[in-house]
Write a protein that holds these residues in place. Structure first.
Motif, PDB file in Angstrom:
ATOM      1  N   ASP A  69      -0.163 -10.378   3.367  1.00  0.00           N
ATOM      2  CA  ASP A  69      -1.055  -9.249   3.660  1.00  0.00           C
ATOM      3  C   ASP A  69      -1.164  -9.013   5.173  1.00  0.00           C
ATOM      4  OD1 ASP A  69      -1.525  -8.687   1.037  1.00  0.00           O
ATOM      5  OD2 ASP A  69      -3.573  -9.453   0.987  1.00  0.00           O
ATOM      6  N   CYS A  70      -1.319 -10.089   5.920  1.00  0.00           N
ATOM      7  CA  CYS A  70      -1.368  -9.934   7.384  1.00  0.00           C
ATOM      8  C   CYS A  70      -0.045  -9.360   7.897  1.00  0.00           C
ATOM      9  CB  CYS A  70      -1.681 -11.262   8.066  1.00  0.00           C
ATOM     10  SG  CYS A  70      -3.416 -11.747   7.985  1.00  0.00           S
ATOM     11  N   GLN A  71       1.060  -9.838   7.347  1.00  0.00           N
ATOM     12  CA  GLN A  71       2.364  -9.302   7.765  1.00  0.00           C
ATOM     13  C   GLN A  71       2.473  -7.814   7.408  1.00  0.00           C
ATOM     14  OE1 GLN A  71       5.983 -11.674   7.067  1.00  0.00           O
ATOM     15  NE2 GLN A  71       4.683 -13.336   6.340  1.00  0.00           N
ATOM     16  N   ALA A  72       2.040  -7.470   6.190  1.00  0.00           N
ATOM     17  CA  ALA A  72       2.132  -6.069   5.737  1.00  0.00           C
ATOM     18  C   ALA A  72       1.310  -5.152   6.642  1.00  0.00           C
ATOM     19  CB  ALA A  72       1.653  -5.964   4.289  1.00  0.00           C
ATOM     20  N   PHE A  73       0.123  -5.609   7.008  1.00  0.00           N
ATOM     21  CA  PHE A  73      -0.739  -4.810   7.875  1.00  0.00           C
ATOM     22  C   PHE A  73      -0.063  -4.538   9.215  1.00  0.00           C
ATOM     23  CE2 PHE A  73      -4.381  -5.100  11.050  1.00  0.00           C
ATOM     24  CZ  PHE A  73      -4.734  -3.766  10.948  1.00  0.00           C
ATOM     25  N   ILE A  74       0.485  -5.578   9.818  1.00  0.00           N
ATOM     26  CA  ILE A  74       1.126  -5.409  11.121  1.00  0.00           C
ATOM     27  C   ILE A  74       2.340  -4.469  11.005  1.00  0.00           C
ATOM     28  CG2 ILE A  74       2.340  -6.603  12.994  1.00  0.00           C
ATOM     29  CD1 ILE A  74      -0.666  -7.143  13.028  1.00  0.00           C
ATOM     30  N   HIS A  75       3.084  -4.580   9.909  1.00  0.00           N
ATOM     31  CA  HIS A  75       4.219  -3.664   9.717  1.00  0.00           C
ATOM     32  C   HIS A  75       3.727  -2.239   9.485  1.00  0.00           C
ATOM     33  CE1 HIS A  75       7.491  -6.431  10.063  1.00  0.00           C
ATOM     34  NE2 HIS A  75       6.950  -7.254   9.179  1.00  0.00           N
ATOM     35  N   HIS A  76       2.606  -2.084   8.788  1.00  0.00           N
ATOM     36  CA  HIS A  76       2.037  -0.745   8.598  1.00  0.00           C
ATOM     37  C   HIS A  76       1.740  -0.101   9.960  1.00  0.00           C
ATOM     38  CE1 HIS A  76      -0.357   2.527   6.978  1.00  0.00           C
ATOM     39  NE2 HIS A  76      -1.330   2.189   7.789  1.00  0.00           N
ATOM     40  N   LEU A  77       1.299  -0.922  10.893  1.00  0.00           N
ATOM     41  CA  LEU A  77       0.992  -0.408  12.234  1.00  0.00           C
ATOM     42  C   LEU A  77       2.255  -0.204  13.067  1.00  0.00           C
ATOM     43  CD1 LEU A  77      -2.123  -2.583  13.217  1.00  0.00           C
ATOM     44  CD2 LEU A  77      -2.072  -0.335  12.126  1.00  0.00           C
ATOM     45  N   GLY A  78       3.392  -0.713  12.598  1.00  0.00           N
ATOM     46  CA  GLY A  78       4.609  -0.646  13.405  1.00  0.00           C
ATOM     47  C   GLY A  78       4.531  -1.556  14.615  1.00  0.00           C
ATOM     48  N   ARG A  79       3.789  -2.662  14.474  1.00  0.00           N
ATOM     49  CA  ARG A  79       3.558  -3.556  15.609  1.00  0.00           C
ATOM     50  C   ARG A  79       4.127  -4.955  15.365  1.00  0.00           C
ATOM     51  NH1 ARG A  79      -0.075  -2.567  19.568  1.00  0.00           N
ATOM     52  NH2 ARG A  79       1.098  -4.290  20.468  1.00  0.00           N
ATOM     53  N   ALA A  80       5.379  -4.995  14.882  1.00  0.00           N
ATOM     54  CA  ALA A  80       6.011  -6.292  14.624  1.00  0.00           C
ATOM     55  C   ALA A  80       6.074  -7.144  15.895  1.00  0.00           C
ATOM     56  CB  ALA A  80       7.406  -6.096  14.047  1.00  0.00           C
ATOM     57  N   ASP A  81       5.908  -6.498  17.052  1.00  0.00           N
ATOM     58  CA  ASP A  81       5.881  -7.256  18.322  1.00  0.00           C
ATOM     59  C   ASP A  81       4.723  -8.265  18.348  1.00  0.00           C
ATOM     60  OD1 ASP A  81       4.391  -4.590  18.529  1.00  0.00           O
ATOM     61  OD2 ASP A  81       3.595  -5.604  20.303  1.00  0.00           O
TER      62      ASP A  81
END
Ligand SMILES: [Zn+2]
Ligand SMILES: [Zn+2]
Length: 209
Positions: free
Chosen positions: A33-45
């Motif tokens: 879920d935390c990974q999905a959220f960050i990807h939703h933001l486009g902030r994989a950095d």
């Protein structure tokens, strides 16, 4: 010690009072879920090489925003999911919360990085790694089992904050109505499933540039 909290473009700014390694809980979370959220933001950095989010858990009453609140919005990955707030200006995560009944806010440590302010000096190093079964590649040592000490510490801290009235004022919920203060959207099942493809343990999708 008080700390400044800000989004990447510095439009949203806030303050966190009374921080030290003993008053917060800093953990790296590998959950999907935390990974999905960050990807939703486009902030994989903001993710580490194995998809971990470095998060510091703080009492709600210690967190307040002083600038740029009109940029704050939230999503939930599912109707009963965690509230995940972020700055819409530059898509910086600002805090993960459950309902005010369970008072804590998890904030990515990068939001505390600025000239003259280092997360390591404020919070100390991460004291644990959790949900390693979703980590990309080899899970970090000790991250796949429940860590009783870490769990007890996290629960104890939340209970302590609750007993000491550290739930209110809450930066994301209104005290009287208990309603979210900022616009909130729940992702559709399709949106959520698309994000899951980007998450560990074995991502099969490609992150958008
Ligand atoms: Zn911003
Ligand atoms: Zn997580």
């Amino acid at each position: 010690m008080d700390a400044t909290l800000q989004c990447r473009c510095r439009s949203v700014r806030g303050v966190v009072t009374n921080v030290s390694p003993s008053t917060v809980n800093r953990v790296v979370c590998y959950c999907d879920d935390c990974q999905a959220f960050i990807h939703h933001l486009g902030r994989a950095d903001l993710l580490d090489a194995q998809g971990g989010t470095d998060i510091v858990q703080i009492a709600p009453a210690g967190v307040s925003f002083c600038e740029g609140q009109d940029h704050i919005v939230g999503i939930r990955l599912s109707p009963r999911g965690v509230y995940r707030w972020y700055a819409s200006c530059c898509r910086t995560p600002l805090g993960n919360t459950l309902s005010p009944a369970i008072p804590f806010i998890g904030i990515v440590v990068q939001a505390f990085e600025s000239d003259g302010q280092r997360p390591g000096e404020l919070f100390g190093p991460a004291i644990g790694r959790i949900f390693g079964k979703y980590a990309i590649g080899h899970p970090p040592e000790g991250s796949t089992r429940l860590n009783p000490w870490l769990t007890a510490r996290a629960i104890g801290m939340v209970l302590w904050w609750r007993l000491r009235g550290r739930t209110w004022p809450h930066p994301f919920f209104d005290h009287t109505t208990r309603a979210p203060r900022y616009p909130l959207r729940t992702l559709s099942r399709d949106e959520r499933e698309a994000l899951r493809l980007l998450c560990g343990p074995t991502p099969t999708g490609q992150s958008l540039p």
